[in-house]
Motif scaffolding. Structure first.
Motif, PDB file in Angstrom:
ATOM      1  N   VAL A  93       0.873  -1.170   0.000  1.00  0.00           N
ATOM      2  CA  VAL A  93       0.000   0.000   0.000  1.00  0.00           C
ATOM      3  C   VAL A  93       0.914   1.224   0.000  1.00  0.00           C
ATOM      4  N   LYS A  94       0.699   2.126  -0.960  1.00  0.00           N
ATOM      5  CA  LYS A  94       1.577   3.292  -1.067  1.00  0.00           C
ATOM      6  C   LYS A  94       0.796   4.585  -0.920  1.00  0.00           C
ATOM      7  N   LYS A  95       1.146   5.349   0.095  1.00  0.00           N
ATOM      8  CA  LYS A  95       0.613   6.702   0.294  1.00  0.00           C
ATOM      9  C   LYS A  95      -0.903   6.760   0.114  1.00  0.00           C
ATOM     10  N   LEU A  96      -1.585   5.819   0.760  1.00  0.00           N
ATOM     11  CA  LEU A  96      -3.026   5.685   0.583  1.00  0.00           C
ATOM     12  C   LEU A  96      -3.784   6.738   1.395  1.00  0.00           C
ATOM     13  N   CYS A  97      -4.767   7.381   0.753  1.00  0.00           N
ATOM     14  CA  CYS A  97      -5.632   8.348   1.440  1.00  0.00           C
ATOM     15  C   CYS A  97      -7.084   8.029   1.119  1.00  0.00           C
ATOM     16  N   LYS A  98      -7.951   8.191   2.131  1.00  0.00           N
ATOM     17  CA  LYS A  98      -9.390   8.109   1.891  1.00  0.00           C
ATOM     18  C   LYS A  98     -10.089   9.192   2.703  1.00  0.00           C
ATOM     19  N   ASN A  99     -10.772  10.085   2.015  1.00  0.00           N
ATOM     20  CA  ASN A  99     -11.538  11.136   2.695  1.00  0.00           C
ATOM     21  C   ASN A  99     -13.017  10.808   2.594  1.00  0.00           C
ATOM     22  N   PHE A 100     -13.730  11.050   3.682  1.00  0.00           N
ATOM     23  CA  PHE A 100     -15.198  11.045   3.647  1.00  0.00           C
ATOM     24  C   PHE A 100     -15.598  12.488   3.898  1.00  0.00           C
ATOM     25  N   ASN A 143      -4.877   8.352   5.956  1.00  0.00           N
ATOM     26  CA  ASN A 143      -4.063   9.514   5.628  1.00  0.00           C
ATOM     27  C   ASN A 143      -2.621   9.128   5.322  1.00  0.00           C
ATOM     28  N   ASP A 144      -2.270   9.117   4.040  1.00  0.00           N
ATOM     29  CA  ASP A 144      -0.887   8.916   3.610  1.00  0.00           C
ATOM     30  C   ASP A 144      -0.283   7.635   4.207  1.00  0.00           C
ATOM     31  N   LEU A 145      -1.023   6.551   4.089  1.00  0.00           N
ATOM     32  CA  LEU A 145      -0.633   5.294   4.736  1.00  0.00           C
ATOM     33  C   LEU A 145       0.132   4.397   3.763  1.00  0.00           C
ATOM     34  N   THR A 182      -5.325  -0.880  -7.688  1.00  0.00           N
ATOM     35  CA  THR A 182      -5.967   0.298  -7.084  1.00  0.00           C
ATOM     36  C   THR A 182      -7.396   0.518  -7.592  1.00  0.00           C
ATOM     37  N   ARG A 183      -7.631   0.291  -8.882  1.00  0.00           N
ATOM     38  CA  ARG A 183      -8.981   0.513  -9.451  1.00  0.00           C
ATOM     39  C   ARG A 183      -9.641  -0.784  -9.904  1.00  0.00           C
ATOM     40  N   VAL A 184      -9.140  -1.919  -9.443  1.00  0.00           N
ATOM     41  CA  VAL A 184      -9.663  -3.217  -9.861  1.00  0.00           C
ATOM     42  C   VAL A 184     -10.859  -3.584  -8.970  1.00  0.00           C
ATOM     43  N   SER A 185     -11.853  -4.281  -9.530  1.00  0.00           N
ATOM     44  CA  SER A 185     -13.072  -4.627  -8.775  1.00  0.00           C
ATOM     45  C   SER A 185     -12.759  -5.597  -7.623  1.00  0.00           C
ATOM     46  N   PHE A 235      -9.095  -1.856   5.295  1.00  0.00           N
ATOM     47  CA  PHE A 235      -9.495  -3.148   4.714  1.00  0.00           C
ATOM     48  C   PHE A 235     -10.463  -2.947   3.546  1.00  0.00           C
ATOM     49  N   ASN A 236     -11.370  -1.982   3.685  1.00  0.00           N
ATOM     50  CA  ASN A 236     -12.306  -1.714   2.591  1.00  0.00           C
ATOM     51  C   ASN A 236     -11.584  -1.216   1.348  1.00  0.00           C
ATOM     52  N   LEU A 237     -10.505  -0.500   1.540  1.00  0.00           N
ATOM     53  CA  LEU A 237      -9.711  -0.029   0.394  1.00  0.00           C
ATOM     54  C   LEU A 237      -8.927  -1.186  -0.231  1.00  0.00           C
ATOM     55  N   ILE A 238      -8.349  -2.027   0.633  1.00  0.00           N
ATOM     56  CA  ILE A 238      -7.548  -3.149   0.112  1.00  0.00           C
ATOM     57  C   ILE A 238      -8.437  -4.127  -0.651  1.00  0.00           C
ATOM     58  N   SER A 239      -9.654  -4.376  -0.108  1.00  0.00           N
ATOM     59  CA  SER A 239     -10.535  -5.361  -0.753  1.00  0.00           C
ATOM     60  C   SER A 239     -11.279  -4.774  -1.954  1.00  0.00           C
ATOM     61  N   GLY A 240     -11.283  -3.436  -2.059  1.00  0.00           N
ATOM     62  CA  GLY A 240     -11.933  -2.804  -3.200  1.00  0.00           C
ATOM     63  C   GLY A 240     -13.360  -2.368  -2.933  1.00  0.00           C
ATOM     64  N   ALA A 241     -13.830  -2.504  -1.701  1.00  0.00           N
ATOM     65  CA  ALA A 241     -15.175  -2.027  -1.361  1.00  0.00           C
ATOM     66  C   ALA A 241     -15.249  -0.505  -1.511  1.00  0.00           C
ATOM     67  N   PHE A 242     -14.169   0.184  -1.149  1.00  0.00           N
ATOM     68  CA  PHE A 242     -14.052   1.638  -1.348  1.00  0.00           C
ATOM     69  C   PHE A 242     -12.918   1.897  -2.325  1.00  0.00           C
ATOM     70  N   SER A 243     -13.034   2.992  -3.092  1.00  0.00           N
ATOM     71  CA  SER A 243     -11.856   3.364  -3.871  1.00  0.00           C
ATOM     72  C   SER A 243     -11.147   4.525  -3.161  1.00  0.00           C
ATOM     73  N   PRO A 244      -9.831   4.525  -3.204  1.00  0.00           N
ATOM     74  CA  PRO A 244      -9.083   5.524  -2.442  1.00  0.00           C
ATOM     75  C   PRO A 244      -9.200   6.918  -3.054  1.00  0.00           C
ATOM     76  N   SER A 245      -9.013   7.941  -2.224  1.00  0.00           N
ATOM     77  CA  SER A 245      -8.950   9.312  -2.728  1.00  0.00           C
ATOM     78  C   SER A 245      -7.638   9.513  -3.479  1.00  0.00           C
ATOM     79  N   SER A 246      -6.579   8.886  -2.987  1.00  0.00           N
ATOM     80  CA  SER A 246      -5.294   8.869  -3.701  1.00  0.00           C
ATOM     81  C   SER A 246      -4.455   7.730  -3.138  1.00  0.00           C
ATOM     82  N   GLY A 247      -3.374   7.451  -3.836  1.00  0.00           N
ATOM     83  CA  GLY A 247      -2.484   6.374  -3.411  1.00  0.00           C
ATOM     84  C   GLY A 247      -2.667   5.132  -4.259  1.00  0.00           C
ATOM     85  N   GLU A 248      -1.871   4.116  -3.972  1.00  0.00           N
ATOM     86  CA  GLU A 248      -1.858   2.897  -4.788  1.00  0.00           C
ATOM     87  C   GLU A 248      -1.884   1.642  -3.922  1.00  0.00           C
ATOM     88  N   ILE A 249      -2.490   0.590  -4.480  1.00  0.00           N
ATOM     89  CA  ILE A 249      -2.548  -0.718  -3.801  1.00  0.00           C
ATOM     90  C   ILE A 249      -2.067  -1.789  -4.780  1.00  0.00           C
TER      91      ILE A 249
END
Ligand SMILES: Nc1ncnc2c1ncn2[C@@H]1O[C@H](COP(=O)(O)OP(=O)(O)OP(=O)(O)O)[C@@H](O)[C@H]1O
Ligand SMILES: [Mg+2]
Length: 248
Positions: free
Chosen positions: A8-15, A22-24, A70-73, A48-62
């Motif tokens: 996981v590289k520099k992952l961010c998720k904003n609601f 934040n930058d994880l 990162t954008r795979v279902s 976990f929701n970002l890693i599994s693809g339930a949510f898409s990140p605001s930025s960063g890569e998986i």
């Protein structure tokens, strides 16, 4: 040199205005057991929701198994070998234990076979279902309705469901939450005995469980990585004590 199973590289998720993650950045080596701890609302389940693809990140890569997802279902991530369990029990209460497991086995298998289903195909699913129940010492409970199983058994069944597709990376979200001390030790032991080739990330509020199962520990706080290290490093880290004791 092998690549990490999870990167996981520099992952961010904003609601809205809230930065849940934040930058994880994280890397899990093949076969590693990683505990993810942190106070309520730290962003653990969101991760976990970002890693599994339930949510898409605001930025960063998986990356899973060296492949960018990162954008795979979620479905395609599962097909690559990712499985997860949920913080809240997720069984069909009015189906039997056998039926719950059979559904998971079937869901993961139908992706691999054509629409043509000979009787032998169904037998193969049943066989795999019984094998899983046997491995977990639950075969004699196969006919019981899920809702009549003890809470500890239900949480074990969720892990069985996640294992139905032979995952290489397993995400467990608080597998011992709500369990009695006896049930907690049964589930902890079951997780410890999982195939050592399976890479595991485990969110856990019970420090004894986290420290008993993990090789390394990542500590999240307000969506960021506060600390990461071996169990003994994290136990001795004053910043970790601070966030657990300071906020009371
Ligand atoms: N779908 C969502 N929409 C809006 N806010 C959300 C959503 N999911 C999570 N949040 C918020 O993001 C933050 C992180 O939540 P998350 O569930 O990831 O925390 P957690 O570390 O798993 O906490 P807990 O230990 O209580 O399970 C919280 O403030 C939560 O309210
Ligand atoms: Mg959570």
């Amino acid at each position: 040199m092998s690549s990490p199973n999870l990167l996981v590289k520099k992952l961010c998720k904003n609601f809205g205005g809230l930065q849940a993650v934040n930058d994880l950045s994280l890397a899990l080596e093949p076969g590693e057991r990683r505990a993810i701890i942190g106070p309520n609302g730290a962003g653990k389940t969101t991760l976990f929701n970002l890693i599994s693809g339930a949510f898409s990140p605001s930025s960063g890569e998986i990356y899973l198994f060296g492949k960018e997802v990162t954008r795979v279902s979620p479905h395609r991530r599962a097909a690559l070998g990712l499985a997860r369990t949920f913080q809240i029990t997720n069984l069909f209460p009015n189906l039997s234990l056998f039926e719950n497991v059979l559904l998971a086995v079937q869901a993961l298998d139908t992706a691999k076979y054509s629409a043509l289903r000979p009787v032998s195909f169904y037998r193969h699913l049943e066989k795999r279902t019984y094998e899983l129940l046997e491995e977990w010492g639950m075969r004699e409970k196969a006919g019981e309705l899920a809702r009549n199983l003890s809470h500890g058994d239900q949480r074990q069944v969720e892990i069985i469901l996640a294992l139905a597709g032979n995952p290489r990376l397993l995400l467990l979200d608080e597998p011992t939450s709500g369990l009695s001390p006896a049930e907690t030790s049964t589930v902890t032991e079951a997780i410890r005995k999982l195939d050592s080739n399976i890479t595991i990330a485990l969110i856990e509020h019970d420090m004894d469980v986290a420290f008993a199962l993990a090789d390394r520990v990542s500590v999240l706080h307000f969506g960021s990585l506060l600390a990461e290290g071996s169990v003994s490093e994290i136990k001795d880290d004053p910043r970790v004590t601070e966030i657990y004791l300071g906020g009371e």
